[in-house]
Write a protein that holds these residues in place. Structure first.
Motif, PDB file in Angstrom:
ATOM      1  N   PHE A 273      38.316 -28.474 -12.846  1.00 43.34           N
ATOM      2  CA  PHE A 273      36.725 -29.602 -13.372  1.00 43.34           C
ATOM      3  C   PHE A 273      36.258 -30.177 -12.451  1.00 43.34           C
ATOM      4  CE2 PHE A 273      34.742 -32.975 -15.122  1.00 43.34           C
ATOM      5  CZ  PHE A 273      33.585 -31.563 -15.901  1.00 43.34           C
ATOM      6  N   ALA A 274      37.705 -31.295 -11.629  1.00 45.47           N
ATOM      7  CA  ALA A 274      37.372 -32.145 -10.890  1.00 45.47           C
ATOM      8  C   ALA A 274      37.716 -31.053  -9.919  1.00 45.47           C
ATOM      9  CB  ALA A 274      39.452 -33.025 -10.471  1.00 45.47           C
ATOM     10  N   TYR A 275      38.117 -29.904  -8.826  1.00 44.42           N
ATOM     11  CA  TYR A 275      37.824 -29.277  -7.933  1.00 44.42           C
ATOM     12  C   TYR A 275      36.472 -28.719  -8.172  1.00 44.42           C
ATOM     13  CZ  TYR A 275      37.071 -25.023  -5.403  1.00 44.42           C
ATOM     14  OH  TYR A 275      36.434 -23.902  -4.472  1.00 44.42           O
ATOM     15  N   LEU A 276      35.941 -28.565  -8.758  1.00 45.03           N
ATOM     16  CA  LEU A 276      34.610 -27.981  -8.456  1.00 45.03           C
ATOM     17  C   LEU A 276      33.205 -29.346  -8.591  1.00 45.03           C
ATOM     18  CD1 LEU A 276      34.887 -25.272 -11.958  1.00 45.03           C
ATOM     19  CD2 LEU A 276      34.125 -24.972  -8.993  1.00 45.03           C
ATOM     20  N   GLY A 277      34.096 -30.530  -8.945  1.00 47.92           N
ATOM     21  CA  GLY A 277      33.365 -31.279  -9.317  1.00 47.92           C
ATOM     22  C   GLY A 277      32.629 -32.281  -7.685  1.00 47.92           C
ATOM     23  N   TYR A 278      34.248 -31.748  -6.809  1.00 47.45           N
ATOM     24  CA  TYR A 278      33.731 -32.226  -5.262  1.00 47.45           C
ATOM     25  C   TYR A 278      33.007 -30.955  -4.690  1.00 47.45           C
ATOM     26  CZ  TYR A 278      36.731 -32.586  -1.004  1.00 47.45           C
ATOM     27  OH  TYR A 278      36.012 -32.641   0.664  1.00 47.45           O
ATOM     28  N   GLU A 279      33.010 -29.939  -5.528  1.00 46.27           N
ATOM     29  CA  GLU A 279      32.437 -29.609  -4.612  1.00 46.27           C
ATOM     30  C   GLU A 279      30.563 -28.998  -5.269  1.00 46.27           C
ATOM     31  OE1 GLU A 279      32.581 -26.302  -2.750  1.00 46.27           O
ATOM     32  OE2 GLU A 279      34.662 -26.470  -1.991  1.00 46.27           O
ATOM     33  N   LEU A 280      30.679 -29.687  -5.815  1.00 46.11           N
ATOM     34  CA  LEU A 280      29.507 -29.385  -6.184  1.00 46.11           C
ATOM     35  C   LEU A 280      28.651 -30.994  -5.599  1.00 46.11           C
ATOM     36  CD1 LEU A 280      28.101 -31.828  -8.376  1.00 46.11           C
ATOM     37  CD2 LEU A 280      29.271 -30.921 -10.245  1.00 46.11           C
ATOM     38  N   VAL A 281      29.896 -31.754  -5.251  1.00 47.40           N
ATOM     39  CA  VAL A 281      28.556 -32.684  -4.572  1.00 47.40           C
ATOM     40  C   VAL A 281      28.464 -32.936  -3.449  1.00 47.40           C
ATOM     41  CG1 VAL A 281      29.381 -35.410  -3.362  1.00 47.40           C
ATOM     42  CG2 VAL A 281      29.975 -34.818  -5.950  1.00 47.40           C
ATOM     43  N   ARG A 282      28.967 -31.757  -2.429  1.00 52.91           N
ATOM     44  CA  ARG A 282      28.441 -31.130  -1.102  1.00 52.91           C
ATOM     45  C   ARG A 282      28.159 -30.905  -0.935  1.00 52.91           C
ATOM     46  NH1 ARG A 282      33.345 -28.743   2.536  1.00 52.91           N
ATOM     47  NH2 ARG A 282      33.956 -27.187   0.609  1.00 52.91           N
ATOM     48  N   THR A 283      27.698 -29.847  -2.546  1.00 49.50           N
ATOM     49  CA  THR A 283      26.845 -28.467  -2.467  1.00 49.50           C
ATOM     50  C   THR A 283      25.352 -28.831  -2.179  1.00 49.50           C
ATOM     51  OG1 THR A 283      28.505 -27.033  -2.775  1.00 49.50           O
ATOM     52  CG2 THR A 283      26.241 -26.250  -3.368  1.00 49.50           C
ATOM     53  N   MET A 284      25.363 -29.892  -3.148  1.00 55.64           N
ATOM     54  CA  MET A 284      24.314 -30.930  -4.028  1.00 55.64           C
ATOM     55  C   MET A 284      23.904 -31.566  -1.817  1.00 55.64           C
ATOM     56  SD  MET A 284      23.134 -30.622  -6.607  1.00 55.64           S
ATOM     57  CE  MET A 284      22.120 -32.182  -7.737  1.00 55.64           C
ATOM     58  N   VAL A 285      24.243 -33.028  -1.395  1.00 59.68           N
ATOM     59  CA  VAL A 285      23.833 -32.638  -0.242  1.00 59.68           C
ATOM     60  C   VAL A 285      23.529 -31.682   0.629  1.00 59.68           C
ATOM     61  CG1 VAL A 285      25.175 -34.280   1.753  1.00 59.68           C
ATOM     62  CG2 VAL A 285      25.442 -35.061  -0.956  1.00 59.68           C
ATOM     63  N   ASP A 286      24.222 -30.554   1.082  1.00 64.64           N
ATOM     64  CA  ASP A 286      23.308 -29.743   1.719  1.00 64.64           C
ATOM     65  C   ASP A 286      22.457 -29.402   1.149  1.00 64.64           C
ATOM     66  OD1 ASP A 286      25.657 -30.154   3.507  1.00 64.64           O
ATOM     67  OD2 ASP A 286      27.041 -28.341   2.399  1.00 64.64           O
ATOM     68  N   LEU A 287      22.475 -28.586  -0.818  1.00 60.32           N
ATOM     69  CA  LEU A 287      21.179 -28.415  -0.619  1.00 60.32           C
ATOM     70  C   LEU A 287      19.864 -28.976  -0.463  1.00 60.32           C
ATOM     71  CD1 LEU A 287      19.849 -26.409  -2.334  1.00 60.32           C
ATOM     72  CD2 LEU A 287      20.451 -27.352  -4.205  1.00 60.32           C
ATOM     73  N   HIS A 288      19.973 -30.467  -0.652  1.00 56.70           N
ATOM     74  CA  HIS A 288      19.239 -31.832  -0.228  1.00 56.70           C
ATOM     75  C   HIS A 288      18.459 -31.735   1.052  1.00 56.70           C
ATOM     76  CE1 HIS A 288      16.643 -35.622  -0.729  1.00 56.70           C
ATOM     77  NE2 HIS A 288      17.086 -35.683  -0.062  1.00 56.70           N
ATOM     78  N   ARG A 289      19.606 -31.428   2.720  1.00 58.81           N
ATOM     79  CA  ARG A 289      19.272 -31.254   4.010  1.00 58.81           C
ATOM     80  C   ARG A 289      18.259 -30.059   3.837  1.00 58.81           C
ATOM     81  NH1 ARG A 289      24.589 -31.189   6.864  1.00 58.81           N
ATOM     82  NH2 ARG A 289      22.814 -31.277   8.653  1.00 58.81           N
ATOM     83  N   TYR A 290      18.690 -28.804   2.831  1.00 58.05           N
ATOM     84  CA  TYR A 290      17.782 -27.992   3.423  1.00 58.05           C
ATOM     85  C   TYR A 290      16.770 -28.443   2.519  1.00 58.05           C
ATOM     86  CZ  TYR A 290      15.581 -24.056   2.399  1.00 58.05           C
ATOM     87  OH  TYR A 290      14.273 -23.082   1.768  1.00 58.05           O
ATOM     88  N   GLN A 291      16.370 -28.121   1.497  1.00 58.87           N
ATOM     89  CA  GLN A 291      14.550 -29.296   1.139  1.00 58.87           C
ATOM     90  C   GLN A 291      14.014 -29.820   1.785  1.00 58.87           C
ATOM     91  OE1 GLN A 291      15.381 -31.759  -1.974  1.00 58.87           O
ATOM     92  NE2 GLN A 291      13.744 -30.391  -3.072  1.00 58.87           N
ATOM     93  N   ALA A 292      14.868 -30.980   2.521  1.00 57.51           N
ATOM     94  CA  ALA A 292      14.487 -31.642   3.590  1.00 57.51           C
ATOM     95  C   ALA A 292      13.460 -31.596   4.985  1.00 57.51           C
ATOM     96  CB  ALA A 292      15.214 -32.867   3.566  1.00 57.51           C
ATOM     97  N   ALA A 293      14.538 -30.487   5.368  1.00 60.75           N
ATOM     98  CA  ALA A 293      14.432 -29.734   6.532  1.00 60.75           C
ATOM     99  C   ALA A 293      13.604 -28.791   6.131  1.00 60.75           C
ATOM    100  CB  ALA A 293      15.483 -29.016   7.394  1.00 60.75           C
ATOM    101  N   LYS A 294      13.244 -27.966   5.061  1.00 54.97           N
ATOM    102  CA  LYS A 294      12.232 -27.270   5.372  1.00 54.97           C
ATOM    103  C   LYS A 294      10.735 -28.101   4.805  1.00 54.97           C
ATOM    104  CE  LYS A 294      10.929 -23.704   1.136  1.00 54.97           C
ATOM    105  NZ  LYS A 294      11.179 -23.028  -0.036  1.00 54.97           N
ATOM    106  N   LEU A 295      10.776 -28.916   4.223  1.00 53.07           N
ATOM    107  CA  LEU A 295       9.786 -29.527   3.950  1.00 53.07           C
ATOM    108  C   LEU A 295       9.137 -30.634   5.152  1.00 53.07           C
ATOM    109  CD1 LEU A 295      10.290 -31.204   0.142  1.00 53.07           C
ATOM    110  CD2 LEU A 295       8.831 -29.368   1.228  1.00 53.07           C
ATOM    111  N   GLY A 296       9.346 -30.761   6.352  1.00 55.53           N
ATOM    112  CA  GLY A 296      10.148 -31.472   7.580  1.00 55.53           C
ATOM    113  C   GLY A 296       9.781 -33.239   7.233  1.00 55.53           C
ATOM    114  N   ARG A 297      11.067 -32.922   6.396  1.00 55.74           N
ATOM    115  CA  ARG A 297      11.514 -34.694   6.025  1.00 55.74           C
ATOM    116  C   ARG A 297      12.997 -35.260   6.508  1.00 55.74           C
ATOM    117  NH1 ARG A 297       9.073 -34.222   0.145  1.00 55.74           N
ATOM    118  NH2 ARG A 297       7.139 -34.026   0.199  1.00 55.74           N
ATOM    119  N   GLU A 298      13.009 -36.043   6.922  1.00 55.28           N
ATOM    120  CA  GLU A 298      14.227 -36.453   6.755  1.00 55.28           C
ATOM    121  C   GLU A 298      15.076 -36.477   5.109  1.00 55.28           C
ATOM    122  OE1 GLU A 298      16.372 -37.317   9.392  1.00 55.28           O
ATOM    123  OE2 GLU A 298      14.703 -36.669  10.460  1.00 55.28           O
ATOM    124  N   PRO A 299      16.158 -36.943   4.967  1.00 57.60           N
ATOM    125  CA  PRO A 299      16.652 -36.507   3.767  1.00 57.60           C
ATOM    126  C   PRO A 299      17.170 -37.758   3.188  1.00 57.60           C
ATOM    127  CG  PRO A 299      17.926 -35.543   5.276  1.00 57.60           C
ATOM    128  CD  PRO A 299      17.072 -36.086   6.510  1.00 57.60           C
TER     129      PRO A 299
END
Length: 351
Positions: A273-299
């Motif tokens: 659970f602790a390991y997966l929590g670490y992974e979800l934090v950085r993956t959510m940040v990366d997903l948000h980076r992708y979404q912002a770039a797709k929409l032409g915005r700054e995260p």
């Protein structure tokens, strides 16, 4: 629920592979990148690996290629590429700590030996810098927790408390000269808890470990795989191709599944659970980076949960957020946030 899945000696059997044995195992990789220097880093380098752990291979050459995960027979590896000139002059203190424990497998012109030697000489300085940087990030994330709580956005507050907790744990480990390994994080923090003035409980509460069980770990893994699947299948432009390359292979998903599954099968559900929590934090940040770039915005990181789950541009459902375990009550979030803030202040005085 009390913290579960812990037992004495929970590091389980460590793998004591020698450099010669590692070299034989990854011979196909050495042949593919024949003109490079290659070293093992991470838990295999420090001989604290489990049988489910992938090899972290540092590949030094003239080109800066995108990181990738691969499978060679039954062996999995993460390849991290770095240019020769960048390893000779390192500015990132966390990377310097990694270099201090590397195991060279092939070392053209002694570039790895030199980098490792320099990293060891500056170990104390790098540890202090890395610890301070992570502590600063933890404090910034706690500010976002307060903001989300004031707005009544509990999922956002939960996410940022997770982020603060993981940054805090890295600060603790780095301050003691320990190289953090995500899937070993709970074990590493447990060892650190034997020191005076330990903040283990405050950290455990901040990352939600009282909620850990086999079921919550399996749910979190399922939610995380949804995030991986999105990032593996979307189109990435040039600016994101390299930073998000780690998600592009099915082997990357399998590495996470193997490690989480192994921990669950060995009755270490809280470690999983602790390991997966670490992974979800950085993956959510990366997903948000992708979404912002797709929409032409700054995260806009303080709006990360809202941007990913609300409106016509949303990428995730509320069900996925719940499966990730972002379900803590306002009272739990407030109490854990305050306790972590006090631990951060204590840690800052000791660096």
């Amino acid at each position: 629920m009390l913290i579960s899945g812990l037992r004495d000696g929970s590091d389980v059997k460590e793998q004591q592979a020698s450099p010669a044995r590692i070299t034989q195992s990854i011979l196909p990789v050495l042949k593919t990148y024949s003109g490079t220097s290659i070293a093992v880093t991470g838990c295999h380098a420090t001989r604290s690996s489990r049988e489910s752990c992938e090899y972290d291979l540092l590949v030094v050459g003239e080109e800066l290629l995108a990181a990738k995960s691969i499978r060679v027979k039954n062996l999995y590896a993460d390849l991290i590429f770095v240019r020769d000139k960048d390893i000779r002059q390192v500015s990132d203190p966390e990377f310097a700590l990694t270099l201090s424990t590397l195991v060279p497998l092939r070392d053209s012109e002694w570039v790895l030996a030199t980098a490792s030697s320099q990293a060891k000489k500056s170990l104390k300085e790098s540890s202090a810098k890395a610890s301070k940087n992570r502590l600063s990030s933890a404090l910034k994330a706690l500010g976002r927790v307060d903001e989300k709580l004031s707005e009544g956005k509990l999922e956002g507050a939960d996410f940022w408390l997770l982020s603060a907790g993981y940054d805090f744990s890295l600060s603790i480990l780095y301050s003691g000269g320990t190289i953090a390994s995500p899937s070993h994080l709970l074990s590493q923090m447990k060892k650190g808890s034997r020191r005076p003035h330990s903040s283990f409980k405050e950290w455990a509460d901040s990352v939600g470990l009282p909620l850990a069980s086999r079921e919550t770990s399996e749910n979190r893994l399922g939610g995380l795989m949804v995030l991986y699947d999105v990032l593996r299948t979307v189109e990435l432009d040039g600016s994101l191709a390299r930073p998000l390359a780690r998600y592009r292979s099915k082997d990357a998903e399998e590495i996470v599944r193997r490690k989480a599954g192994y921990l669950l099968d060995t009755l270490l559900s809280t470690e999983s659970f602790a390991y997966l929590g670490y992974e979800l934090v950085r993956t959510m940040v990366d997903l948000h980076r992708y979404q912002a770039a797709k929409l032409g915005r700054e995260p806009v990181h303080q709006e990360i949960i809202e941007s990913l789950t609300k409106g016509s541009d949303r990428l995730l459902s509320e069900q996925v957020i719940r499966s990730l375990g972002l379900v803590r009550s306002r009272e739990m979030l407030m109490a854990s946030s305050q306790a972590l803030r006090e631990s951060i202040a204590q840690q800052a005085r000791g660096i």
